[in-house]
Design a protein around this motif. Structure first.
Motif, PDB file in Angstrom:
ATOM      1  N   GLY A  52       0.882  -1.312  -0.126  1.00  0.00           N
ATOM      2  CA  GLY A  52      -0.023  -0.062  -0.183  1.00  0.00           C
ATOM      3  C   GLY A  52       0.706   1.400  -0.003  1.00  0.00           C
ATOM      4  O   GLY A  52       0.746   2.156  -0.684  1.00  0.00           O
ATOM      5  N   ASN A  53       1.832   1.322   0.895  1.00  0.00           N
ATOM      6  CA  ASN A  53       2.579   2.568   0.939  1.00  0.00           C
ATOM      7  C   ASN A  53       4.030   2.545   0.000  1.00  0.00           C
ATOM      8  O   ASN A  53       4.058   3.656  -0.668  1.00  0.00           O
ATOM      9  CB  ASN A  53       3.310   2.577   2.294  1.00  0.00           C
ATOM     10  CG  ASN A  53       2.449   2.828   3.454  1.00  0.00           C
ATOM     11  OD1 ASN A  53       1.450   2.423   3.662  1.00  0.00           O
ATOM     12  ND2 ASN A  53       2.576   4.065   4.340  1.00  0.00           N
ATOM     13  N   THR A  54       4.110   1.390  -0.541  1.00  0.00           N
ATOM     14  CA  THR A  54       5.612   1.419  -1.245  1.00  0.00           C
ATOM     15  C   THR A  54       5.260   1.075  -2.710  1.00  0.00           C
ATOM     16  O   THR A  54       5.950   1.224  -3.638  1.00  0.00           O
ATOM     17  CB  THR A  54       6.830   0.586  -0.639  1.00  0.00           C
ATOM     18  OG1 THR A  54       6.792   0.805   0.734  1.00  0.00           O
ATOM     19  CG2 THR A  54       8.074   0.872  -1.327  1.00  0.00           C
ATOM     20  N   GLY A  55       4.057   0.221  -2.894  1.00  0.00           N
ATOM     21  CA  GLY A  55       3.539  -0.096  -4.126  1.00  0.00           C
ATOM     22  C   GLY A  55       4.140  -1.237  -4.721  1.00  0.00           C
ATOM     23  O   GLY A  55       4.375  -1.392  -6.153  1.00  0.00           O
ATOM     24  N   ILE A 189       8.332   6.712  -3.331  1.00  0.00           N
ATOM     25  CA  ILE A 189       8.673   5.838  -4.205  1.00  0.00           C
ATOM     26  C   ILE A 189       7.214   5.265  -4.881  1.00  0.00           C
ATOM     27  O   ILE A 189       7.475   4.881  -6.158  1.00  0.00           O
ATOM     28  CB  ILE A 189       9.081   4.631  -3.358  1.00  0.00           C
ATOM     29  CG1 ILE A 189      10.719   5.306  -2.916  1.00  0.00           C
ATOM     30  CG2 ILE A 189       9.435   3.372  -4.321  1.00  0.00           C
ATOM     31  CD1 ILE A 189      11.282   4.363  -1.885  1.00  0.00           C
ATOM     32  N   HIS A 190       6.227   5.093  -4.168  1.00  0.00           N
ATOM     33  CA  HIS A 190       4.947   4.641  -4.670  1.00  0.00           C
ATOM     34  C   HIS A 190       4.405   5.477  -5.982  1.00  0.00           C
ATOM     35  O   HIS A 190       4.011   4.999  -7.062  1.00  0.00           O
ATOM     36  CB  HIS A 190       3.909   4.551  -3.636  1.00  0.00           C
ATOM     37  CG  HIS A 190       2.584   3.753  -4.225  1.00  0.00           C
ATOM     38  ND1 HIS A 190       1.552   3.683  -3.469  1.00  0.00           N
ATOM     39  CD2 HIS A 190       2.370   3.123  -5.076  1.00  0.00           C
ATOM     40  CE1 HIS A 190       0.689   2.688  -3.972  1.00  0.00           C
ATOM     41  NE2 HIS A 190       1.176   2.668  -5.145  1.00  0.00           N
ATOM     42  N   ALA A 191       4.403   6.876  -5.623  1.00  0.00           N
ATOM     43  CA  ALA A 191       4.129   7.747  -6.623  1.00  0.00           C
ATOM     44  C   ALA A 191       5.012   7.737  -7.929  1.00  0.00           C
ATOM     45  O   ALA A 191       4.559   7.777  -9.086  1.00  0.00           O
ATOM     46  CB  ALA A 191       4.127   9.173  -6.104  1.00  0.00           C
ATOM     47  N   SER A 192       6.404   7.782  -7.677  1.00  0.00           N
ATOM     48  CA  SER A 192       7.075   7.769  -8.774  1.00  0.00           C
ATOM     49  C   SER A 192       8.861   7.743  -8.339  1.00  0.00           C
ATOM     50  O   SER A 192       9.112   8.272  -7.814  1.00  0.00           O
ATOM     51  CB  SER A 192       7.096   9.240  -9.375  1.00  0.00           C
ATOM     52  OG  SER A 192       8.239   9.149 -10.513  1.00  0.00           O
TER      53      SER A 192
END
Length: 312
Positions: A52-55, A189-192
């Motif tokens: 969920g947080n890191t993808g 990191i999850h976002a980009s």
């Protein structure tokens, strides 16, 4: 870093709920279900940080749960180790394996990462299922009772308080991590990943670190399961078990610490409630999960929080 989270009232309220529950649900069967909810919730707290947080998807996370469970079963039963020492070895083994496999496979993306984690989980499952002399094979093995200070820990009520305390500790660590600069970096990191690397975040090392942390929580929960239920089988580390854990965090809410707890409670308790449907139990359960996925795409807890926030 690790003190009270930014919103300590949530942790205090959560602790209060855990304290009240055994006075409401008093039968052995009900307490046994609560134990299973708590154990699954500990795994989901760590897994939600990873997914969920890191993808980063993991389809083999139940393998670390199995390592913790079997380490406790084997070392206490065959070598007469203490439960704490056996659980510690399970944590070390899980962390070592997670670090060793996480460093190369977390360079992969999307479907390739999912397949790699699935492969790791299958290898560990096959070892646990076929090493008959050590693990007991597909039939599993019994687990020796825990004795501390001359007292044998037995009964659902005793293990409830132990697991509840472990769950509060897990939530506390996850809440602190989520609200720390590391938590912000994980969400970045999850976002980009390229943008995160451009501002100086060590993307790969952080992904491996959170993978190891989530594996440690899974192994810890596995050790608790082994002693609380006094029996382990290879199915605890199987593929469907890993899928079940993913379903829990998706239903509860990806990226939400308490969402993982809610998701674990729903997936464990709902089938027990649906036993009144008899032959249609699995059908009703599947329809409800699909409905939640369509109506609450962010997960149960974030959706409810969003609606309440919009009303305010």
């Amino acid at each position: 870093m690790f003190f009270l989270p930014k919103q300590p009232w949530r942790l205090l309220l959560f602790t209060a709920v855990l304290v009240i529950l055994p006075f409401i649900f008093t039968s052995k069967f009900q307490l046994s279900i609560l134990l299973l909810v708590g154990i699954n919730a500990i795994v989901c707290v760590g897994l939600n940080l990873l997914v969920g947080n890191t993808g980063q998807i993991s389809l083999g996370h139940a393998a670390f749960f199995g390592i913790g469970a079997y380490a406790s079963a084997i070392l206490t039963g065959d070598y007469d180790w203490s439960a704490i020492a056996a659980a510690s070895v399970g944590l070390v083994v899980s962390c070592t394996i997670a670090a060793a496999v996480g460093w190369p496979i977390l360079r992969l993306k999307d479907n390739y990462l999912a397949m790699a984690t699935l492969g790791v989980g299958l290898v560990i499952y096959l070892v646990l299922a076929h090493e008959l002399a050590i693990t007991g094979g597909p039939d599993g093995r019994a687990v020796k009772s825990v004795v501390m200070a001359g007292t044998r820990l037995r009964g659902e009520a005793t293990w409830y308080w132990i697991i509840a305390g472990a769950l509060v500790l897990s939530v506390w660590m996850a809440e602190n991590l989520s609200s720390s600069p590391w938590g912000l970096a994980l969400r970045a990191i999850h976002a980009s990943e390229p943008a995160s690397a451009a501002v100086g975040i060590d993307v790969h090392s952080l992904k491996v670190a959170v993978f190891v942390f989530s594996a440690c929580l899974a192994a810890f929960a596995g050790s608790l399961y082994a002693h609380a239920y006094a029996f382990v089988t290879p199915e605890l580390s199987g593929f469907m078990r890993s899928v079940e854990l993913i379903v829990m965090i998706v239903i509860g809410g990806l990226g939400s610490v308490y969402g993982g707890v809610i998701g674990a409670a729903i997936v464990v308790i709902l089938p027990q409630v649906l036993t009144v449907a008899k032959d249609f139990e699995q059908l009703v359960f599947g329809v409800m999960l699909i409905s939640i996925a369509f109506v609450m795409r962010q997960g149960l807890l974030p959706t409810i929080a969003g609606v309440l926030g919009a009303r305010r």
